[in-house]
Scaffold this active site. Structure first.
Site, PDB file in Angstrom:
ATOM      1  N   THR A   1      10.530 -42.120 -24.131  1.00 16.35           N
ATOM      2  CA  THR A   1       9.718 -42.237 -22.928  1.00 16.35           C
ATOM      3  C   THR A   1       9.326 -43.695 -22.747  1.00 16.35           C
ATOM      4  O   THR A   1       9.926 -44.586 -23.358  1.00 16.35           O
ATOM      5  CB  THR A   1       8.504 -41.267 -23.000  1.00 16.35           C
ATOM      6  OG1 THR A   1       7.813 -41.281 -21.745  1.00 16.35           O
ATOM      7  CG2 THR A   1       7.530 -41.627 -24.104  1.00 16.35           C
ATOM      8  N   ASN A   2       8.368 -43.985 -21.876  1.00 22.90           N
ATOM      9  CA  ASN A   2       7.929 -45.366 -21.657  1.00 22.90           C
ATOM     10  C   ASN A   2       6.435 -45.390 -21.370  1.00 22.90           C
ATOM     11  O   ASN A   2       5.799 -44.336 -21.305  1.00 22.90           O
ATOM     12  CB  ASN A   2       8.744 -46.012 -20.530  1.00 22.90           C
ATOM     13  CG  ASN A   2       8.571 -45.273 -19.216  1.00 22.90           C
ATOM     14  OD1 ASN A   2       7.504 -45.272 -18.625  1.00 22.90           O
ATOM     15  ND2 ASN A   2       9.627 -44.618 -18.777  1.00 22.90           N
ATOM     16  N   ILE A   3       5.873 -46.581 -21.177  1.00 18.92           N
ATOM     17  CA  ILE A   3       4.410 -46.699 -21.123  1.00 18.92           C
ATOM     18  C   ILE A   3       3.823 -46.538 -19.716  1.00 18.92           C
ATOM     19  O   ILE A   3       2.660 -46.834 -19.490  1.00 18.92           O
ATOM     20  CB  ILE A   3       3.919 -48.033 -21.733  1.00 18.92           C
ATOM     21  CG1 ILE A   3       4.457 -49.228 -20.922  1.00 18.92           C
ATOM     22  CG2 ILE A   3       4.325 -48.152 -23.196  1.00 18.92           C
ATOM     23  CD1 ILE A   3       3.738 -50.539 -21.269  1.00 18.92           C
ATOM     24  N   SER A   4       4.596 -46.054 -18.760  1.00 15.58           N
ATOM     25  CA  SER A   4       4.044 -45.831 -17.414  1.00 15.58           C
ATOM     26  C   SER A   4       2.887 -44.837 -17.488  1.00 15.58           C
ATOM     27  O   SER A   4       3.016 -43.772 -18.089  1.00 15.58           O
ATOM     28  CB  SER A   4       5.144 -45.283 -16.497  1.00 15.58           C
ATOM     29  OG  SER A   4       4.569 -44.766 -15.320  1.00 15.58           O
TER      30      SER A   4
ATOM     31  N   ALA B   1       8.695 -44.407 -13.376  1.00 17.25           N
ATOM     32  CA  ALA B   1       9.489 -45.212 -14.300  1.00 17.25           C
ATOM     33  C   ALA B   1      10.476 -44.245 -14.968  1.00 17.25           C
ATOM     34  O   ALA B   1      10.179 -43.649 -16.000  1.00 17.25           O
ATOM     35  CB  ALA B   1       8.583 -45.882 -15.328  1.00 17.25           C
TER      36      ALA B   1
END
Ligand code: C5P
Length: 219
Positions: free
Chosen positions: A29-32, A96
């Site tokens: 995943t990502n930090i959005s 994102a």
């Protein structure tokens, strides 16, 4: 919000990160945070639009008066968007989205034994490009989070994806924060906005997109 600049319009948005499973308990995943997308959903609602928010996993409360569709993966986000895009007047892609998913995701929890596992990645569909390519599709707005060469990279992205309006921001300022400093890019050029809260940025974007939408419909 005195002016209902989007009255009678259907707005579809994506927000948040996506989560691509590796096994039943792990993923990429990502930090959005989803904050910018949720702020835009509220601003579109306040401008009088009927709003559908397709959201990846976030810790945020669904805005009152907005239909929220929860998804996990990019493929699910793509399918939820494509099912609703043709009936929408505006599509705003804020999510994102993970560029890749794990092709060999495991059905059972991976065990730490033997050699380290190798993740095989395959490309996810580009949701914004797919909607922008629809004949008679909605007015599309994209986002570009860059860490350098903001305007050049973002304008190249706007051209490549074929969208009339692109919101460019620096990842260093935007990700996870309550504030944002963006530049709006359209056919007329670049329009830098001052650093503001994400709610204020959202209102400014809605104002700009409503004007462009009216102009494009007047042609
Ligand atoms: O190419 P890049 O990911 O930087 O483009 C960002 C824009 O494209 C954002 O508006 C994002 O929501 C959208 N996007 C998408 N589907 C993808 C990747 C990006 O809708 N698979």
């Amino acid at each position: 919000f005195a002016d209902k600049t989007l009255a009678g319009k259907k707005v579809l948005l994506t927000a948040g990160p996506t989560f691509e499973p590796i096994d039943p308990v792990r993923g990429i995943t990502n930090i959005s945070s989803g904050k910018m997308g949720y702020a835009l959903a509220r601003a579109c609602r306040d401008a009088g639009a009927e709003v559908v928010l397709v959201s990846g996993p976030t810790a945020l409360a669904g805005p009152v008066g907005v239909e929220r569709v929860d998804v996990t993966t990019a493929q699910q986000m793509h399918d939820a968007v494509m099912a609703r895009a043709a009936a929408s007047d505006v599509f705003v892609a804020v999510a994102a989205v993970a560029d890749y998913r794990v092709a060999n995701a495991a059905e059972h929890k991976l065990k730490k034994q033997g050699a380290a596992p190798t993740l095989e990645l395959v490309e996810n569909p580009d949701i914004l490009a797919a909607v922008a390519a629809l004949p008679n599709g909605p007015f599309c707005v994209g986002f570009a989070a860059e860490s350098q060469h903001l305007i050049d990279f973002a304008e190249a992205k706007r051209q490549k994806k074929g969208v009339p309006l692109l919101v460019a921001n620096l990842v260093q300022t935007a990700m996870g924060s309550d504030a944002n400093e963006v530049v709006l890019l359209d056919d007329a050029g670049s329009h830098p906005l001052p650093i503001m809260t994400k709610d204020e940025v959202a209102v400014a974007i809605v104002r700009h997109l409503a004007r462009q939408l009216t102009a494009s419909q007047g042609q």
